[in-house]
Design an enzyme around this catalytic site. Structure first.
Site, PDB file in Angstrom:
ATOM      1  N   ARG A 219       0.840  -1.202   0.000  1.00 50.46           N
ATOM      2  CA  ARG A 219       0.000   0.000   0.000  1.00 50.46           C
ATOM      3  C   ARG A 219       0.879   1.258   0.000  1.00 50.46           C
ATOM      4  NH1 ARG A 219      -1.920   0.162   6.361  1.00 50.46           N
ATOM      5  NH2 ARG A 219      -0.103   1.362   7.044  1.00 50.46           N
ATOM      6  N   ASN A 290      11.641   0.361   1.263  1.00 50.57           N
ATOM      7  CA  ASN A 290      10.578   1.343   1.518  1.00 50.57           C
ATOM      8  C   ASN A 290       9.808   1.067   2.805  1.00 50.57           C
ATOM      9  OD1 ASN A 290       8.190   3.232   0.775  1.00 50.57           O
ATOM     10  ND2 ASN A 290       7.269   1.193   0.968  1.00 50.57           N
ATOM     11  N   TYR A 356      11.790   7.396  15.204  1.00 47.86           N
ATOM     12  CA  TYR A 356      11.646   7.429  13.740  1.00 47.86           C
ATOM     13  C   TYR A 356      12.764   8.255  13.098  1.00 47.86           C
ATOM     14  CZ  TYR A 356       9.203   8.192   9.255  1.00 47.86           C
ATOM     15  OH  TYR A 356       8.854   8.252   7.927  1.00 47.86           O
ATOM     16  N   LYS A 360      15.637   7.122  10.472  1.00 47.57           N
ATOM     17  CA  LYS A 360      15.709   7.703   9.119  1.00 47.57           C
ATOM     18  C   LYS A 360      17.030   8.458   8.895  1.00 47.57           C
ATOM     19  CE  LYS A 360      11.750   6.235   7.563  1.00 47.57           C
ATOM     20  NZ  LYS A 360      11.687   5.279   6.447  1.00 47.57           N
TER      21      LYS A 360
HETATM   22  P1  NAD Z   1       2.423   2.818   4.960  1.00 54.42           P
HETATM   23  O1  NAD Z   1       2.260   2.539   6.402  1.00 54.42           O
HETATM   24  O2  NAD Z   1       1.210   3.199   4.170  1.00 54.42           O
HETATM   25  O3  NAD Z   1       3.082   1.541   4.239  1.00 54.42           O
HETATM   26  C1  NAD Z   1       4.200   0.879   4.782  1.00 54.42           C
HETATM   27  C2  NAD Z   1       4.175  -0.566   4.317  1.00 54.42           C
HETATM   28  O4  NAD Z   1       5.289  -1.221   4.942  1.00 54.42           O
HETATM   29  C3  NAD Z   1       2.910  -1.303   4.759  1.00 54.42           C
HETATM   30  O5  NAD Z   1       2.342  -2.000   3.665  1.00 54.42           O
HETATM   31  C4  NAD Z   1       3.420  -2.245   5.833  1.00 54.42           C
HETATM   32  O6  NAD Z   1       2.685  -3.457   5.925  1.00 54.42           O
HETATM   33  C5  NAD Z   1       4.864  -2.481   5.383  1.00 54.42           C
HETATM   34  N1  NAD Z   1       5.681  -2.978   6.486  1.00 54.42           N
HETATM   35  C6  NAD Z   1       5.738  -2.501   7.751  1.00 54.42           C
HETATM   36  N2  NAD Z   1       6.513  -3.272   8.517  1.00 54.42           N
HETATM   37  C7  NAD Z   1       6.969  -4.266   7.715  1.00 54.42           C
HETATM   38  C8  NAD Z   1       7.803  -5.391   7.930  1.00 54.42           C
HETATM   39  N3  NAD Z   1       8.312  -5.671   9.143  1.00 54.42           N
HETATM   40  N4  NAD Z   1       8.061  -6.217   6.892  1.00 54.42           N
HETATM   41  C9  NAD Z   1       7.539  -5.955   5.659  1.00 54.42           C
HETATM   42  N5  NAD Z   1       6.731  -4.925   5.396  1.00 54.42           N
HETATM   43  C10 NAD Z   1       6.449  -4.085   6.424  1.00 54.42           C
HETATM   44  O7  NAD Z   1       3.563   3.937   4.851  1.00 54.42           O
HETATM   45  P2  NAD Z   1       3.877   5.004   3.696  1.00 54.42           P
HETATM   46  O8  NAD Z   1       3.307   6.297   4.113  1.00 54.42           O
HETATM   47  O9  NAD Z   1       3.544   4.458   2.360  1.00 54.42           O
HETATM   48  O10 NAD Z   1       5.473   5.121   3.868  1.00 54.42           O
HETATM   49  C11 NAD Z   1       6.394   4.369   3.077  1.00 54.42           C
HETATM   50  C12 NAD Z   1       7.800   4.806   3.459  1.00 54.42           C
HETATM   51  O11 NAD Z   1       7.943   6.212   3.256  1.00 54.42           O
HETATM   52  C13 NAD Z   1       8.152   4.551   4.922  1.00 54.42           C
HETATM   53  O12 NAD Z   1       9.502   4.167   5.033  1.00 54.42           O
HETATM   54  C14 NAD Z   1       7.934   5.919   5.563  1.00 54.42           C
HETATM   55  O13 NAD Z   1       8.691   6.058   6.736  1.00 54.42           O
HETATM   56  C15 NAD Z   1       8.405   6.828   4.460  1.00 54.42           C
HETATM   57  N6  NAD Z   1       7.875   8.186   4.529  1.00 54.42           N
HETATM   58  C16 NAD Z   1       6.535   8.456   4.386  1.00 54.42           C
HETATM   59  C17 NAD Z   1       6.077   9.770   4.446  1.00 54.42           C
HETATM   60  C18 NAD Z   1       4.616  10.116   4.256  1.00 54.42           C
HETATM   61  O14 NAD Z   1       4.283  11.308   4.265  1.00 54.42           O
HETATM   62  N7  NAD Z   1       3.719   9.154   4.090  1.00 54.42           N
HETATM   63  C19 NAD Z   1       6.986  10.813   4.657  1.00 54.42           C
HETATM   64  C20 NAD Z   1       8.341  10.518   4.818  1.00 54.42           C
HETATM   65  C21 NAD Z   1       8.771   9.194   4.729  1.00 54.42           C
END
Ligand code: NAD
Length: 450
Positions: A219, A290, A356, A360
């Protein structure tokens, strides 16, 4: 997800109101679609001092069918709109030379249209033999970051430092910063290195024949990364926890990829990943770390479980999987690309996110440390640090917090998952061989923090 405020600001009444009250006026960003021309109009190309890259820049533009206009003429200020302004500032050798950059940019930027692009190319400050030379080169960084804050209507400005010997590395990054792929990358600096760069850029499918692993692909941003890598021609191995199995299978099916259910923190996770890519695909070309989680609390209230789980998923798993792929013969193919997802929080810090942000920031340390080893294999490792990205998670934030988070950047809007995915897909390309050990923020030049 639609941006109600952006749509309002661009409506008849909304345009009048936002103008009158000095409110943000975000525009719909020009995002990449396959087959889209590099630019929607001509480019103005100039140099400050005796630049060595101007011919290279002009040949990339002409190859992509862009009309190149020479430096602004006397009627320049009233001339036609341009889609891009490119300044070769590699000839800047003293602070006084910077006046030439100003002289070219001021009238040129006046002609920049909606979603325009400014790209400045400079020499690397760290390699300068004298303080004055280093100062002049570093000055470009401040100039470009400030210009990015001044531009409006979806226009961006970015800086590329090109050391001598790295000329062949220029076309890929230049195309990225000019194209719709970099829609939400603004006010950033990338330093290139010399590398073996293929002459062909791969056209609409630069990742054809490549195998890519994307973790957290069920997702959000991960699903978008999988889709964009698939669109660009890669076979994607989509990885996520077993609990997300159904969503994962849907993503994999949609793009003709493979689903691999794996908790990346399991003790045997790295070994299982290696086994999968070696046995099924004879190795992997692109790895995108990711998967990530948040467990927010103020440090004083944070229990060990919150701390440990975030560090385990966001950092330790990336280290373990990358090390296992490096160690296993044939697992990581020559010319491989590893892209680790960091975060703006890892650069600026964020209240309630010590765990976090530590994870990061650790990711950034990891890619910088591994860059030389990767280069020796013709490979690269980079980090992408997203800012405010509109996802289901951010949609659940309280209205006020969300609006402030989304608007406080130079583009006055939140980014989309596809913006992060496009930056990663670019780093994954063979043409990005000269981009290594870099941290690219995809944040619209967020105004919060460092
Ligand atoms: P999200 O929570 O929607 O998706 C993260 C996915 O990682 C999920 O499908 C989850 O099941 C999977 N996951 C979690 N733990 C896991 C594990 N142990 N093994 C395998 N899969 C695992 O998050 P997102 O918003 O899509 O974020 C994706 C990345 O981008 C992350 O690293 C997040 O820290 C980074 N990020 C997001 C934002 C934002 O604004 N959404 C901003 C900065 C960084």
């Amino acid at each position: 997800m639609s941006d109600w405020y952006r749509d309002f600001a661009n409506s008849g009444i909304g345009s009048t109101i936002t103008k009158q009250f000095g409110l943000p006026r975000p525009v719909r960003l020009r995002r990449y679609t396959p087959g889209q021309p590099l630019l929607d109009g001509p480019a103005l190309v100039g140099s400050a001092g005796d630049g060595r890259l101007r011919a290279e820049v002009e040949s990339v533009l002409k190859e992509d069918g862009v009309t190149v206009l020479s430096p602004v003429t006397a009627d320049g200020e009233r001339g036609t709109k341009v889609a891009a302004v490119v300044l070769d500032a590699t000839g800047v050798t003293t602070p006084a030379d910077l006046a030439a950059a100003h002289d070219f940019l001021a009238p040129a930027v006046k002609r920049l249209g909606t979603n325009g692009r400014v790209v400045v190319l400079g020499e690397v400050p760290g390699e300068a033999p004298s303080p004055a030379l280093a100062a002049a080169r570093q000055a470009l960084d401040g100039l470009v970051r400030s210009l990015a804050k001044e531009l409006r209507a979806g226009a961006t400005a970015n800086l590329v430092y090109v050391p001598s010997g790295a000329e062949a590395s220029v076309p890929g990054p230049l195309r990225f910063f000019l194209s719709g792929r970099s829609a939400y990358v603004d006010g950033q600096t990338v330093t290139l290195s010399a590398a073996d760069v293929p002459s062909a850029d791969g056209g609409a499918t630069p990742l054809a024949g490549k195998v890519a692993v994307v973790t957290g692909a069920a997702r959000g941003i991960g699903a978008s990364i999988a889709e964009v890598l698939g669109r660009d021609g890669a076979h994607v191995v989509a990885v996520d926890v077993p609990a997300a199995g159904q969503a994962l299978a849907e993503v994999a099916n949609r793009i003709g990829g493979t689903a691999l259910q794996l908790d990346i923190t399991a003790p045997d996770a790295a070994a299982r990943l290696v086994e999968h890519v070696v046995e099924r695909h004879g190795g992997v070309d692109v790895v995108v770390h990711n998967a990530g989680i948040t467990r927010d609390k103020l440090l004083v209230n944070m229990d060990a479980a919150r701390w440990n789980s975030v560090l385990a998923v966001n950092l330790q798993a990336q280290l373990d999987m990358t090390q296992a792929l490096l160690d296993a013969p044939g697992a990581l193919k020559d010319g491989a690309r590893v892209v680790a997802v960091s975060s703006q929080s890892g650069i600026a810090g964020n209240r309630g996110q010590t765990n976090y942000s530590a994870s990061k920031a650790g990711v950034i340390g990891m890619v910088r440390s591994w860059a030389a080893k990767f280069a020796s294999r013709g490979a690269t490792i980079n980090a992408v640090a997203p800012g405010f990205i509109v996802t289901e998670m951010t949609a659940k934030m309280p209205f006020g917090t969300r609006e402030v988070g989304a608007r406080l950047n130079s583009l006055q809007q939140g980014g989309l998952p596809v913006d992060v995915a496009e930056a990663i897909a670019w780093l994954a390309q063979p043409a990005s061989a000269g981009v290594n050990g870099q941290v690219l923020r995809v944040c619209g030049q967020n105004l919060l923090g460092a």
